[in-house]
Motif scaffolding. Structure first.
Motif, mmCIF file in Angstrom:
data_model
loop_
_atom_site.group_PDB
_atom_site.id
_atom_site.type_symbol
_atom_site.label_atom_id
_atom_site.label_comp_id
_atom_site.label_asym_id
_atom_site.label_seq_id
_atom_site.Cartn_x
_atom_site.Cartn_y
_atom_site.Cartn_z
ATOM 1 N N SER A 38 2.492 31.043 -33.591
ATOM 2 C CA SER A 38 2.938 29.641 -33.571
ATOM 3 C C SER A 38 3.868 29.379 -32.393
ATOM 4 C CB SER A 38 3.634 29.293 -34.891
ATOM 5 O OG SER A 38 2.787 29.510 -35.990
ATOM 6 N N LYS A 89 5.752 28.023 -29.162
ATOM 7 C CA LYS A 89 6.185 26.697 -28.748
ATOM 8 C C LYS A 89 6.543 26.726 -27.264
ATOM 9 C CE LYS A 89 8.435 26.088 -33.266
ATOM 10 N NZ LYS A 89 9.715 25.798 -33.956
ATOM 11 N N PRO A 90 6.500 25.580 -26.599
ATOM 12 C CA PRO A 90 6.888 25.571 -25.186
ATOM 13 C C PRO A 90 8.295 26.125 -24.948
ATOM 14 C CG PRO A 90 5.755 23.540 -25.727
ATOM 15 C CD PRO A 90 5.949 24.292 -27.029
ATOM 16 N N GLU A 91 9.180 25.938 -25.902
ATOM 17 C CA GLU A 91 10.545 26.450 -25.730
ATOM 18 C C GLU A 91 10.632 27.968 -25.850
ATOM 19 O OE1 GLU A 91 9.531 24.012 -27.789
ATOM 20 O OE2 GLU A 91 10.628 24.060 -29.710
ATOM 21 N N THR A 110 4.496 32.299 -20.945
ATOM 22 C CA THR A 110 4.494 30.877 -20.649
ATOM 23 C C THR A 110 3.675 30.156 -21.712
ATOM 24 O OG1 THR A 110 4.637 31.321 -18.272
ATOM 25 C CG2 THR A 110 3.984 29.098 -18.937
ATOM 26 N N VAL A 111 4.295 29.203 -22.376
ATOM 27 C CA VAL A 111 3.625 28.442 -23.426
ATOM 28 C C VAL A 111 3.460 27.005 -22.949
ATOM 29 C CG1 VAL A 111 3.637 27.768 -25.851
ATOM 30 C CG2 VAL A 111 4.728 29.911 -25.137
ATOM 31 N N SER A 112 2.219 26.592 -22.821
ATOM 32 C CA SER A 112 1.947 25.234 -22.345
ATOM 33 C C SER A 112 1.808 24.276 -23.521
ATOM 34 C CB SER A 112 0.674 25.218 -21.516
ATOM 35 O OG SER A 112 -0.428 25.600 -22.313
ATOM 36 N N SER A 113 2.200 23.040 -23.290
ATOM 37 C CA SER A 113 2.150 22.037 -24.364
ATOM 38 C C SER A 113 0.809 21.323 -24.394
ATOM 39 C CB SER A 113 3.277 21.027 -24.185
ATOM 40 O OG SER A 113 3.181 20.425 -22.921
ATOM 41 N N GLN A 148 -1.438 28.504 -24.997
ATOM 42 C CA GLN A 148 -1.176 27.138 -25.427
ATOM 43 C C GLN A 148 -0.254 27.129 -26.634
ATOM 44 O OE1 GLN A 148 -5.044 25.304 -26.044
ATOM 45 N NE2 GLN A 148 -5.000 24.438 -23.980
ATOM 46 N N ALA A 149 0.450 26.044 -26.794
ATOM 47 C CA ALA A 149 1.312 25.883 -27.960
ATOM 48 C C ALA A 149 0.491 26.095 -29.228
ATOM 49 C CB ALA A 149 1.949 24.502 -27.965
ATOM 50 N N THR A 187 8.922 29.751 -23.862
ATOM 51 C CA THR A 187 8.660 30.191 -22.493
ATOM 52 C C THR A 187 9.874 30.913 -21.934
ATOM 53 O OG1 THR A 187 7.075 28.428 -22.053
ATOM 54 C CG2 THR A 187 8.196 29.396 -20.146
#
Length: 121
Positions: free
Chosen positions: A84, A86-88, A118-121, A12-13, A90
């Protein structure tokens, strides 16, 4: 030199992951090492690098202060601690090595197979 990247996954983010890059068929201590990433529909971009001596590191502005590259020569392994997230962030993350080149361009001689983050928001 063969490079094996691992440690990717879904997070997760705001979370953290640590990527590893194990070198075999030689020792990583004589090589400058780097991490690159390639997000969906994007070109491969530089993330971080560390000199063969471990005396110097350099980061892309987008990860500075959040990611840390380090190396354990006894284990022939380079790490990328990612905090920390972030979705970006990913992307598929690749480690790379070169006996001479120490820069931000993807011209390193040896490459690992990549590990997906993979970072989910």
């Amino acid at each position: 030199v063969q490079l094996q990247a691992s440690g990717g996954g879904l997070v997760q983010a705001g979370g953290s992951l640590r990527l590893s890059c194990a070198a075999s068929g030689g020792t990583d201590s004589g090589y400058h090492m780097a991490w690159f990433r390639q997000g969906p529909g994007k070109e491969r971009e530089f993330v971080a690098r560390v000199k063969s001596s471990g005396s110097s590191t350099y980061y892309a502005d987008s990860v500075k202060g959040r990611f840390t590259i380090s190396r354990d020569s006894a284990k022939n392994t380079v790490y990328l601690q990612m905090n920390s997230l972030k979705p970006e962030d990913t992307a598929v993350y690749y480690c790379a090595a070169d006996p001479l080149y120490y820069g931000r361009y993807a011209t390193y001689t040896y490459w690992g197979q990549g590990t997906l983050v993979t970072v989910s928001s």
